[in-house]
Write a protein that holds these residues in place. Structure first.
Motif, mmCIF file in Angstrom:
data_model
loop_
_atom_site.group_PDB
_atom_site.id
_atom_site.type_symbol
_atom_site.label_atom_id
_atom_site.label_comp_id
_atom_site.label_asym_id
_atom_site.label_seq_id
_atom_site.Cartn_x
_atom_site.Cartn_y
_atom_site.Cartn_z
ATOM 1 N N ILE A 32 0.838 -1.197 0.000
ATOM 2 C CA ILE A 32 0.000 0.000 0.000
ATOM 3 C C ILE A 32 0.879 1.255 0.000
ATOM 4 C CG2 ILE A 32 -1.618 1.345 1.433
ATOM 5 C CD1 ILE A 32 -2.826 -1.447 2.234
ATOM 6 N N GLY A 33 1.919 1.227 0.833
ATOM 7 C CA GLY A 33 2.826 2.373 0.894
ATOM 8 C C GLY A 33 3.516 2.628 -0.440
ATOM 9 N N ALA A 34 3.960 1.552 -1.111
ATOM 10 C CA ALA A 34 4.656 1.706 -2.393
ATOM 11 C C ALA A 34 3.725 2.319 -3.436
ATOM 12 C CB ALA A 34 5.169 0.345 -2.872
ATOM 13 N N ALA A 35 2.466 1.893 -3.429
ATOM 14 C CA ALA A 35 1.493 2.444 -4.374
ATOM 15 C C ALA A 35 1.211 3.915 -4.050
ATOM 16 C CB ALA A 35 0.202 1.628 -4.335
ATOM 17 N N SER A 40 -8.786 -6.068 2.240
ATOM 18 C CA SER A 40 -9.664 -5.056 2.818
ATOM 19 C C SER A 40 -8.884 -3.770 3.108
ATOM 20 C CB SER A 40 -10.401 -5.638 4.036
ATOM 21 O OG SER A 40 -10.000 -5.034 5.219
ATOM 22 N N ASN A 41 -7.604 -3.893 3.443
ATOM 23 C CA ASN A 41 -6.777 -2.684 3.631
ATOM 24 C C ASN A 41 -6.596 -1.909 2.319
ATOM 25 O OD1 ASN A 41 -6.309 -2.844 6.402
ATOM 26 N ND2 ASN A 41 -4.577 -4.243 6.146
ATOM 27 N N VAL A 42 -6.347 -2.643 1.240
ATOM 28 C CA VAL A 42 -6.174 -1.987 -0.069
ATOM 29 C C VAL A 42 -7.484 -1.307 -0.474
ATOM 30 C CG1 VAL A 42 -5.788 -2.396 -2.551
ATOM 31 C CG2 VAL A 42 -4.351 -3.567 -0.862
ATOM 32 N N ASP A 43 -8.581 -1.992 -0.181
ATOM 33 C CA ASP A 43 -9.903 -1.483 -0.551
ATOM 34 C C ASP A 43 -10.295 -0.201 0.164
ATOM 35 O OD1 ASP A 43 -10.977 -2.919 -2.574
ATOM 36 O OD2 ASP A 43 -12.668 -3.702 -1.417
ATOM 37 N N ASP A 44 -9.621 0.071 1.287
ATOM 38 C CA ASP A 44 -9.923 1.303 2.025
ATOM 39 C C ASP A 44 -9.535 2.546 1.236
ATOM 40 O OD1 ASP A 44 -11.000 0.005 4.139
ATOM 41 O OD2 ASP A 44 -9.206 0.095 5.408
ATOM 42 N N TYR A 45 -8.671 2.367 0.249
ATOM 43 C CA TYR A 45 -8.255 3.501 -0.579
ATOM 44 C C TYR A 45 -8.841 3.320 -1.964
ATOM 45 C CZ TYR A 45 -4.968 3.860 3.221
ATOM 46 O OH TYR A 45 -4.430 3.945 4.463
ATOM 47 N N GLU A 46 -9.149 4.416 -2.603
ATOM 48 C CA GLU A 46 -9.769 4.321 -3.913
ATOM 49 C C GLU A 46 -8.694 4.087 -4.979
ATOM 50 O OE1 GLU A 46 -12.922 6.882 -6.520
ATOM 51 O OE2 GLU A 46 -12.501 7.518 -4.472
ATOM 52 N N LEU A 94 -6.228 2.131 -5.663
ATOM 53 C CA LEU A 94 -4.807 1.928 -5.386
ATOM 54 C C LEU A 94 -4.312 0.783 -6.270
ATOM 55 C CD1 LEU A 94 -3.127 3.456 -3.262
ATOM 56 C CD2 LEU A 94 -3.515 1.557 -1.707
ATOM 57 N N PRO A 95 -3.223 0.990 -7.057
ATOM 58 C CA PRO A 95 -2.813 -0.053 -8.010
ATOM 59 C C PRO A 95 -2.059 -1.211 -7.367
ATOM 60 C CG PRO A 95 -1.350 1.829 -8.174
ATOM 61 C CD PRO A 95 -2.396 2.192 -7.149
ATOM 62 N N VAL A 96 -2.760 -1.945 -6.513
ATOM 63 C CA VAL A 96 -2.142 -3.092 -5.839
ATOM 64 C C VAL A 96 -2.902 -4.358 -6.215
ATOM 65 C CG1 VAL A 96 -1.617 -4.170 -3.619
ATOM 66 C CG2 VAL A 96 -1.405 -1.689 -3.863
ATOM 67 N N ASP A 97 -2.207 -5.334 -6.774
ATOM 68 C CA ASP A 97 -2.772 -6.661 -7.018
ATOM 69 C C ASP A 97 -2.210 -7.625 -5.980
ATOM 70 O OD1 ASP A 97 -4.338 -6.020 -9.169
ATOM 71 O OD2 ASP A 97 -3.060 -6.958 -10.681
ATOM 72 N N LEU A 98 -3.045 -8.571 -5.558
ATOM 73 C CA LEU A 98 -2.593 -9.571 -4.595
ATOM 74 C C LEU A 98 -2.663 -10.945 -5.255
ATOM 75 C CD1 LEU A 98 -4.684 -8.172 -1.607
ATOM 76 C CD2 LEU A 98 -2.214 -7.902 -1.925
ATOM 77 N N VAL A 99 -1.658 -11.774 -4.984
ATOM 78 C CA VAL A 99 -1.621 -13.117 -5.558
ATOM 79 C C VAL A 99 -1.247 -14.102 -4.457
ATOM 80 C CG1 VAL A 99 -0.468 -14.648 -7.225
ATOM 81 C CG2 VAL A 99 -0.953 -12.279 -7.865
#
Lengths: 211, 122
Positions: free
Chosen positions: A64-67, A89-95, A97-102
């Motif tokens: 999240i910080g890197a994004a 859910s943490n990533v989703d708190d921000y609109e 945010l270019p983070v993909d999880l695998v």
């Protein structure tokens, strides 16, 4: 972004609900994460315009910080479904945010996913106190995934060993400790007797030699 | 999961030789807004497998990408905007990644592909 601002943003990130001992799921605190990310951004400018992979992303703090600091594409990898759920859910708190999880096994990701590469690899790996060598497995994976640099946290007591492995075995173009940090580890597990314990941690920067 | 991520993943079941690219089965697709940065697109382009991106985009309902990309196209704003959209904005939320060789499906839930293998697949 200022360090203080980053720190306060990262403080809002939810921790693990029930950390798993075997995976050494120590949370990356907002304090140490913001210092690490701020250094990468302000000294080396290695988020803007660069892809990032976060090995063992846990709750997604570093991703999240890197994004937030300008990476256009971050992938957080973790083996643990529960951690990924919190990260999601943490990533989703921000609109947007270019983070993909695998969900995958970081230890074998280099061989299993040869196409998975990023300019900058960031990680807060297990320290290898529960499973010996876990820290080095992550470092080896990082050298396979990164095409540019790696930023990682390791126990200060392993400094010489890491230097040797990075240079001799992994062929790093450079391996440098950027900062000594104190990891204020809250007592996450029942076998922790003290309330919290400071661990000395090195923030490393490795440069990978591109083939 | 964005198509840039899809472009980097392959099926690693033991014995599989052609595990790239995953075919995509999409049941839910969303779109996010990403910062448009032509320099980044030109930076990432040489690392991409273009046919996989084009095919992936089509399975997410995004059509109109060219079969081949020339140096000139990489300077063309209309093309770059379409490329940007396919690469970084279209998101697979629910569905599966399907191994092109074995047909094994890796589920994607809440945008997260699960690439863990069963013991007999390692």
């Amino acid at each position: 972004m200022k360090l203080k601002e980053l720190h306060s943003l990262l403080q809002g990130i939810e921790p693990f609900q029930s950390p798993k001992v075997a995976l050494e799921q120590y949370p990356t605190g907002a304090e140490i994460a913001s210092r690490m990310l701020y250094t990468i951004e302000s000294v080396y400018n290695e988020f803007a315009g660069r892809t990032v992979i976060d090995l063992g992303c846990g709750t997604g703090m570093l991703s999240i910080g890197a994004a937030m600091l300008g990476s256009p594409h971050v992938i957080g990898l973790d083996i643990d479904e529960d951690a990924l759920e919190v990260a999601h859910s943490n990533v989703d708190d921000y609109e947007d945010l270019p983070v993909d999880l695998v969900q995958c096994d970081v230890n074998t990701v280099g061989e299993a996913q040869p196409g998975l590469q990023a300019d900058t690899v960031i990680m807060n790996p297990p320290f290898g106190t529960r499973r010996k060598g876990a820290d080095m497995d992550f470092l080896r994976a990082a050298f396979q995934v990164s095409t540019g640099t790696i930023y990682s946290l390791h126990k200060a007591s392993t400094r010489q060993h890491i230097q040797r492995v990075a240079k001799k075995e992994l062929g790093a173009a450079s391996a440098k400790v950027l900062a000594e940090l104190r990891y204020d580890l809250p007592a996450s597990y029942v076998f922790h007797k003290q309330k919290s314990k400071d661990i000395e941690v090195d923030l490393w920067r490795f440069e990978v030699v591109c083939a | 999961m964005k198509l840039l991520t899809h472009n980097m993943l392959s099926c690693h079941i033991k014995g599989v030789t052609n595990g790239f690219p995953f075919k995509i089965e999409a049941t839910e697709v969303s779109e996010t807004e990403a910062d448009y940065d032509p320099d980044f697109l030109r930076h990432i382009f040489p690392r991409l497998q273009w046919p996989a991106l084009k095919e992936g985009a089509e399975s997410l309902g995004v059509t109109g990408l060219p079969d081949e990309v020339t140096e000139e196209l990489l300077q063309d704003e209309d093309f770059l905007k379409a490329f940007h959209h396919a690469l970084l904005e279209v998101t697979l939320q629910e569905g599966a990644l399907v191994c092109p060789e074995t047909g094994r499906k890796f589920p994607v839930m809440k945008g997260i592909p699960n690439l863990l293998l069963n013991e007999d697949e390692c």
